[in-house]
Design a protein around this motif. Structure first.
Motif, mmCIF file in Angstrom:
data_model
loop_
_atom_site.group_PDB
_atom_site.id
_atom_site.type_symbol
_atom_site.label_atom_id
_atom_site.label_comp_id
_atom_site.label_asym_id
_atom_site.label_seq_id
_atom_site.Cartn_x
_atom_site.Cartn_y
_atom_site.Cartn_z
ATOM 1 N N PRO A 73 38.439 72.038 -29.622
ATOM 2 C CA PRO A 73 37.245 73.132 -29.430
ATOM 3 C C PRO A 73 36.049 72.181 -29.092
ATOM 4 C CG PRO A 73 38.603 73.950 -30.575
ATOM 5 C CD PRO A 73 38.763 72.946 -31.407
ATOM 6 N N SER A 74 35.521 72.917 -27.886
ATOM 7 C CA SER A 74 33.736 72.759 -27.927
ATOM 8 C C SER A 74 32.950 73.545 -26.920
ATOM 9 C CB SER A 74 33.267 71.262 -27.570
ATOM 10 O OG SER A 74 31.863 71.163 -27.386
ATOM 11 N N SER A 75 31.907 73.514 -27.407
ATOM 12 C CA SER A 75 30.365 75.005 -26.595
ATOM 13 C C SER A 75 29.902 73.859 -25.851
ATOM 14 C CB SER A 75 30.096 75.923 -27.034
ATOM 15 O OG SER A 75 29.529 75.126 -28.092
ATOM 16 N N GLY A 76 30.051 72.526 -24.993
ATOM 17 C CA GLY A 76 29.617 72.075 -24.448
ATOM 18 C C GLY A 76 29.056 72.043 -23.057
ATOM 19 N N SER A 77 30.592 72.536 -22.593
ATOM 20 C CA SER A 77 30.155 72.463 -20.942
ATOM 21 C C SER A 77 29.424 73.495 -20.384
ATOM 22 C CB SER A 77 32.110 72.139 -20.518
ATOM 23 O OG SER A 77 32.522 73.477 -21.489
ATOM 24 N N ARG A 78 29.919 74.184 -21.391
ATOM 25 C CA ARG A 78 29.235 75.946 -21.236
ATOM 26 C C ARG A 78 29.606 76.381 -20.211
ATOM 27 N NH1 ARG A 78 26.849 76.989 -25.594
ATOM 28 N NH2 ARG A 78 25.874 78.488 -24.720
ATOM 29 N N LEU A 79 31.410 76.605 -20.296
ATOM 30 C CA LEU A 79 32.140 76.830 -18.483
ATOM 31 C C LEU A 79 32.494 78.076 -19.240
ATOM 32 C CD1 LEU A 79 32.874 73.633 -16.578
ATOM 33 C CD2 LEU A 79 30.993 74.931 -16.302
ATOM 34 N N VAL A 80 32.699 79.054 -18.229
ATOM 35 C CA VAL A 80 33.833 79.955 -19.623
ATOM 36 C C VAL A 80 34.392 80.982 -18.211
ATOM 37 C CG1 VAL A 80 33.646 82.369 -19.953
ATOM 38 C CG2 VAL A 80 31.869 80.811 -21.319
ATOM 39 N N ASP A 81 35.751 80.546 -18.655
ATOM 40 C CA ASP A 81 37.200 81.209 -18.012
ATOM 41 C C ASP A 81 37.303 82.572 -17.517
ATOM 42 O OD1 ASP A 81 38.114 79.638 -15.588
ATOM 43 O OD2 ASP A 81 38.896 78.290 -16.533
ATOM 44 N N VAL A 82 36.810 83.476 -16.762
ATOM 45 C CA VAL A 82 36.783 85.274 -16.580
ATOM 46 C C VAL A 82 37.680 85.085 -15.720
ATOM 47 C CG1 VAL A 82 36.165 86.742 -16.060
ATOM 48 C CG2 VAL A 82 34.757 84.825 -17.400
ATOM 49 N N ASN A 83 38.817 86.113 -16.111
ATOM 50 C CA ASN A 83 39.436 85.733 -15.355
ATOM 51 C C ASN A 83 39.453 87.896 -14.433
ATOM 52 O OD1 ASN A 83 42.068 87.291 -13.933
ATOM 53 N ND2 ASN A 83 43.664 87.048 -16.170
ATOM 54 N N LEU A 84 39.794 87.498 -13.579
ATOM 55 C CA LEU A 84 38.873 88.647 -12.406
ATOM 56 C C LEU A 84 40.653 88.801 -11.972
ATOM 57 C CD1 LEU A 84 35.682 87.303 -10.438
ATOM 58 C CD2 LEU A 84 36.841 88.774 -12.536
ATOM 59 N N ASP A 85 41.451 88.542 -12.191
ATOM 60 C CA ASP A 85 42.482 89.750 -11.276
ATOM 61 C C ASP A 85 42.979 90.577 -11.866
ATOM 62 O OD1 ASP A 85 43.170 87.153 -10.096
ATOM 63 O OD2 ASP A 85 44.934 86.510 -11.610
#
Length: 270
Positions: free
Chosen positions: A151-163
């Motif tokens: 695991p790494s937070s380097g991408s800074r991409l956060v997936d958020v479920n909006l369903d």
């Protein structure tokens, strides 16, 4: 009763990790094979539906599980509870996570199989990867080789479920998290609408994944991804910061403690 011919089954000698891997591969073969075809839909209500690919993929997965572990129970998204009623072990099966994506021609889907409190696997039918864990360590298998998940937070991409539905509203709404003043300064949102994103958190391709919901520990949709993230060393809690379980709410799976703390401060700040 144990199948007297169990030794003849092609999966009889596999350990639980091998069974989970074989099962998701069987499901992934179906999903890939039916892609792009005009498929019948089974309406579930509330805008939710399954396709013939969901049903056929689950059938293929069940074929592996029944051959390999005939004394275990299964909870499938499409077929419900099956197998031995008082079985001590239960497999959780989501044969096609991202059905809406699939139905409109998007390849962002996953096949999830998890033994409750045990081995689990998530297949990317089109990327050719199988993310897998024995419950202690986690790897991604591609082209016959295993690579340890990091695991790494380097991408800074956060997936958020909006369903929908949104059981946490008005106390928590995922869209509010995206509108938090600090979110854009720290992260970039993504919405892939499949729990393949949880495997990506474990693999270091996403910094975190956030979804609303109730107890997700026994969910056919989330069990495999949660198992991967935990085994890879991610920080996994509910959206209230508490443990996932009967009293839990939703899911925050983060690559590291710092990312988790940032997200929790934003969630609580709403």
């Amino acid at each position: 009763m144990t199948d007297p011919d169990a030794s003849a089954h092609p999966y009889a000698d596999l350990d639980d990790l091998g069974v989970a891997t074989a099962a998701v591969r069987a499901g992934a073969d179906v999903v890939r094979g039916l892609y792009g075809q005009r498929l019948s839909r089974i309406e579930k209500g509330g805008g939710d539906f399954a396709t013939a690919a969901d049903v056929e993929a689950e059938r293929a997965i069940l074929g592996v599980l029944r051959a390999a572990r005939p004394e275990d129970a299964v909870l499938g998204e499409e077929g419900g509870r099956q197998g031995v009623v008082d079985a001590q072990r239960q497999w959780l099966v989501d044969p096609l996570c991202g059905t809406l994506n699939y139905a409109v021609g998007s390849m962002l889907v996953a096949v999830n199989v998890a033994l409750r409190d045990g081995a689990a696997a998530v297949a990317d039918p089109f990327g050719g990867e199988v993310f897998r864990t024995d419950g202690e360590s986690a790897w991604v298998r591609y082209d016959g080789a295993d690579t340890r998940l990091a695991p790494s937070s380097g991408s800074r991409l956060v997936d958020v479920n909006l369903d929908p539905p949104f059981p946490g509203a008005p106390g928590f709404r995922a869209v509010d998290l995206l509108a938090h003043p600090g979110f854009a300064g720290q992260f970039r949102p993504r919405v892939v609408s499949t729990t393949l994103a949880l495997a990506w958190v474990a693999a270091g391709r996403r910094a975190a994944y956030v979804t609303d919901g109730g107890d997700l520990s026994g969910s056919v949709h989330f069990a495999a991804g949660i198992a991967l993230c935990r085994a890879a060393g991610c920080v996994v809690t509910g959206i209230d910061g508490g443990p996932i379980g009967p009293t839990g709410r939703g899911l925050v799976a983060a690559a590291d403690a710092g990312t988790h703390a940032l997200l929790m401060s934003m969630i609580r700040g709403r």
